[in-house]
Write an enzyme that holds these catalytic residues in place. Structure first.
Site, PDB file in Angstrom:
ATOM      1  N   LYS A   1      17.813  -4.227  26.136  1.00 50.74           N
ATOM      2  CA  LYS A   1      16.748  -4.136  25.160  1.00 50.74           C
ATOM      3  C   LYS A   1      17.262  -4.442  23.761  1.00 50.74           C
ATOM      4  O   LYS A   1      16.491  -4.698  22.850  1.00 50.74           O
ATOM      5  CB  LYS A   1      16.177  -2.706  25.162  1.00 50.74           C
ATOM      6  CG  LYS A   1      15.686  -2.207  26.482  1.00 50.74           C
ATOM      7  CD  LYS A   1      15.312  -0.699  26.340  1.00 50.74           C
ATOM      8  CE  LYS A   1      15.066  -0.102  27.706  1.00 50.74           C
ATOM      9  NZ  LYS A   1      14.919   1.362  27.638  1.00 50.74           N
TER      10      LYS A   1
ATOM     11  N   ASP B   1      22.767  -8.728  21.307  1.00 51.24           N
ATOM     12  CA  ASP B   1      22.948  -7.814  20.176  1.00 51.24           C
ATOM     13  C   ASP B   1      24.408  -7.762  19.731  1.00 51.24           C
ATOM     14  O   ASP B   1      24.718  -7.952  18.567  1.00 51.24           O
ATOM     15  CB  ASP B   1      22.420  -6.405  20.527  1.00 51.24           C
ATOM     16  CG  ASP B   1      22.959  -5.863  21.850  1.00 51.24           C
ATOM     17  OD1 ASP B   1      23.776  -6.532  22.512  1.00 51.24           O
ATOM     18  OD2 ASP B   1      22.547  -4.744  22.222  1.00 51.24           O
TER      19      ASP B   1
ATOM     20  N   ASP C   1      31.140  -7.154  22.953  1.00 52.31           N
ATOM     21  CA  ASP C   1      32.185  -6.132  22.888  1.00 52.31           C
ATOM     22  C   ASP C   1      33.376  -6.639  23.713  1.00 52.31           C
ATOM     23  O   ASP C   1      34.162  -7.440  23.230  1.00 52.31           O
ATOM     24  CB  ASP C   1      31.562  -4.831  23.427  1.00 52.31           C
ATOM     25  CG  ASP C   1      32.432  -3.614  23.261  1.00 52.31           C
ATOM     26  OD1 ASP C   1      33.222  -3.574  22.312  1.00 52.31           O
ATOM     27  OD2 ASP C   1      32.314  -2.683  24.075  1.00 52.31           O
TER      28      ASP C   1
ATOM     29  N   PHE D   1      31.710   2.502  17.541  1.00 54.27           N
ATOM     30  CA  PHE D   1      30.416   2.419  18.218  1.00 54.27           C
ATOM     31  C   PHE D   1      29.320   2.365  17.162  1.00 54.27           C
ATOM     32  O   PHE D   1      29.233   3.240  16.298  1.00 54.27           O
ATOM     33  CB  PHE D   1      30.213   3.627  19.138  1.00 54.27           C
ATOM     34  CG  PHE D   1      29.076   3.423  20.106  1.00 54.27           C
ATOM     35  CD1 PHE D   1      29.274   2.754  21.303  1.00 54.27           C
ATOM     36  CD2 PHE D   1      27.799   3.871  19.796  1.00 54.27           C
ATOM     37  CE1 PHE D   1      28.229   2.548  22.190  1.00 54.27           C
ATOM     38  CE2 PHE D   1      26.740   3.670  20.673  1.00 54.27           C
ATOM     39  CZ  PHE D   1      26.963   2.996  21.875  1.00 54.27           C
ATOM     40  N   VAL D   2      28.504   1.316  17.217  1.00 53.33           N
ATOM     41  CA  VAL D   2      27.499   1.112  16.169  1.00 53.33           C
ATOM     42  C   VAL D   2      26.082   1.295  16.714  1.00 53.33           C
ATOM     43  O   VAL D   2      25.824   1.104  17.907  1.00 53.33           O
ATOM     44  CB  VAL D   2      27.655  -0.279  15.497  1.00 53.33           C
ATOM     45  CG1 VAL D   2      28.980  -0.367  14.756  1.00 53.33           C
ATOM     46  CG2 VAL D   2      27.526  -1.414  16.506  1.00 53.33           C
TER      47      VAL D   2
HETATM   48  P1  5GP Z   1      30.452  -5.961  26.857  1.00 47.66           P
HETATM   49  O1  5GP Z   1      30.167  -6.400  28.252  1.00 47.66           O
HETATM   50  O2  5GP Z   1      30.640  -7.109  25.889  1.00 47.66           O
HETATM   51  O3  5GP Z   1      31.631  -5.013  26.813  1.00 47.66           O
HETATM   52  O4  5GP Z   1      29.231  -5.063  26.388  1.00 47.66           O
HETATM   53  C1  5GP Z   1      28.081  -5.585  25.871  1.00 47.66           C
HETATM   54  C2  5GP Z   1      26.991  -4.566  25.794  1.00 47.66           C
HETATM   55  O5  5GP Z   1      27.487  -3.238  25.585  1.00 47.66           O
HETATM   56  C3  5GP Z   1      26.126  -4.864  24.575  1.00 47.66           C
HETATM   57  O6  5GP Z   1      25.115  -5.801  24.883  1.00 47.66           O
HETATM   58  C4  5GP Z   1      25.606  -3.492  24.224  1.00 47.66           C
HETATM   59  O7  5GP Z   1      24.443  -3.217  24.998  1.00 47.66           O
HETATM   60  C5  5GP Z   1      26.705  -2.545  24.632  1.00 47.66           C
HETATM   61  N1  5GP Z   1      27.562  -2.209  23.463  1.00 47.66           N
HETATM   62  C6  5GP Z   1      28.796  -2.645  23.197  1.00 47.66           C
HETATM   63  N2  5GP Z   1      29.271  -2.143  22.044  1.00 47.66           N
HETATM   64  C7  5GP Z   1      28.281  -1.360  21.550  1.00 47.66           C
HETATM   65  C8  5GP Z   1      28.144  -0.563  20.350  1.00 47.66           C
HETATM   66  O8  5GP Z   1      29.027  -0.452  19.479  1.00 47.66           O
HETATM   67  N3  5GP Z   1      26.961   0.090  20.189  1.00 47.66           N
HETATM   68  C9  5GP Z   1      25.957   0.020  21.104  1.00 47.66           C
HETATM   69  N4  5GP Z   1      24.847   0.711  20.835  1.00 47.66           N
HETATM   70  N5  5GP Z   1      26.043  -0.720  22.241  1.00 47.66           N
HETATM   71  C10 5GP Z   1      27.193  -1.409  22.456  1.00 47.66           C
END
Ligand code: 5GP
Length: 191
Positions: free
Chosen positions: A59, A116, A119, A168-169
């Site tokens: 979302k 969004d 990470d 964490f944001v």
């Molecule tokens: P990845 O697979 O790149 O590790 O994770 C991506 C997803 O993790 C993002 O689309 C998001 O939903 C969530 N995520 C990663 N870092 C953050 C953060 O700092 N804050 C929040 N609210 N969600 C995050």
């Protein structure tokens, strides 16, 4: 509610009771809007004359995507995907499950994934592989935020809004337990 007299914008209902969880503001509302406008203008130039389809990842990307789309002045369509990543609360494993697939077939389309935050990059790696196998004419990524320190896989991200540190944001679509998406800025979650 916005106060026309003072211009003050009180915290939205969802945030007010635990306002102490909202830490340092990393990206202000003005900086977000300025950068999103720049990204929209760049995308409009780069995709001139092509059939652009934005794929929003639910979302978190919804808020960014809806602002971004209003700054795109070429014909554009939108569709959404929802994915769940297995792993702990803070670390995705790269094993991704599709909760909602696209409604539109993307073969031969110019597809821009709107995310969004990148990470570890594992979710995006999965999406690029999955959508890439459907033979789009092109497949690129536009991410509002990136956390380069956390990256496990390097991926081609054509458009990036802002780099953020390894924290964490929340806000502007990003949640903590489904809350804080409605903040108009990006802040650090204060635990
Ligand atoms: P990845 O697979 O790149 O590790 O994770 C991506 C997803 O993790 C993002 O689309 C998001 O939903 C969530 N995520 C990663 N870092 C953050 C953060 O700092 N804050 C929040 N609210 N969600 C995050």
């Amino acid at each position: 509610m916005f106060s026309p007299e003072t211009g003050a914008r009180p915290l939205a209902d969802g945030a007010s009771s635990t306002a102490s969880e909202i830490g340092e503001v990393l990206v202000s509302e003005q900086d977000l809007q300025r950068r999103v406008r720049e990204l929209g203008q760049a995308i409009s130039r780069d995709y001139e004359g092509r059939r652009l389809l934005l794929v929003g990842v639910l979302k978190g990307a919804v808020f960014f995507l809806s602002d971004l789309m209003r700054y795109i002045d070429i014909p554009v369509e939108v569709d959404f995907m929802a994915v769940a990543s297995y792993g702990s609360a803070t670390d995705s494993s790269g094993v991704v499950r599709i909760l909602k697939d696209l409604d539109i077939a993307i073969e031969g389309r110019d597809v821009l994934i709107v995310e969004d935050i990148v990470d570890s990059g594992l979710t995006l790696q999965y999406l690029l592989r999955n959508l890439g196998s459907r033979n789009p004419a092109s497949l690129e990524v536009c991410a509002l935020l990136t956390k380069p320190e956390r990256r496990k896989v390097e991926l081609p991200t054509r458009y990036i809004g802002f780099e953020v540190p390894n924290q964490f944001v929340i806000g502007y679509g990003l949640d903590h337990g489904e809350r804080y998406r409605n903040l108009p800025y990006v802040a650090v979650l204060q635990r």
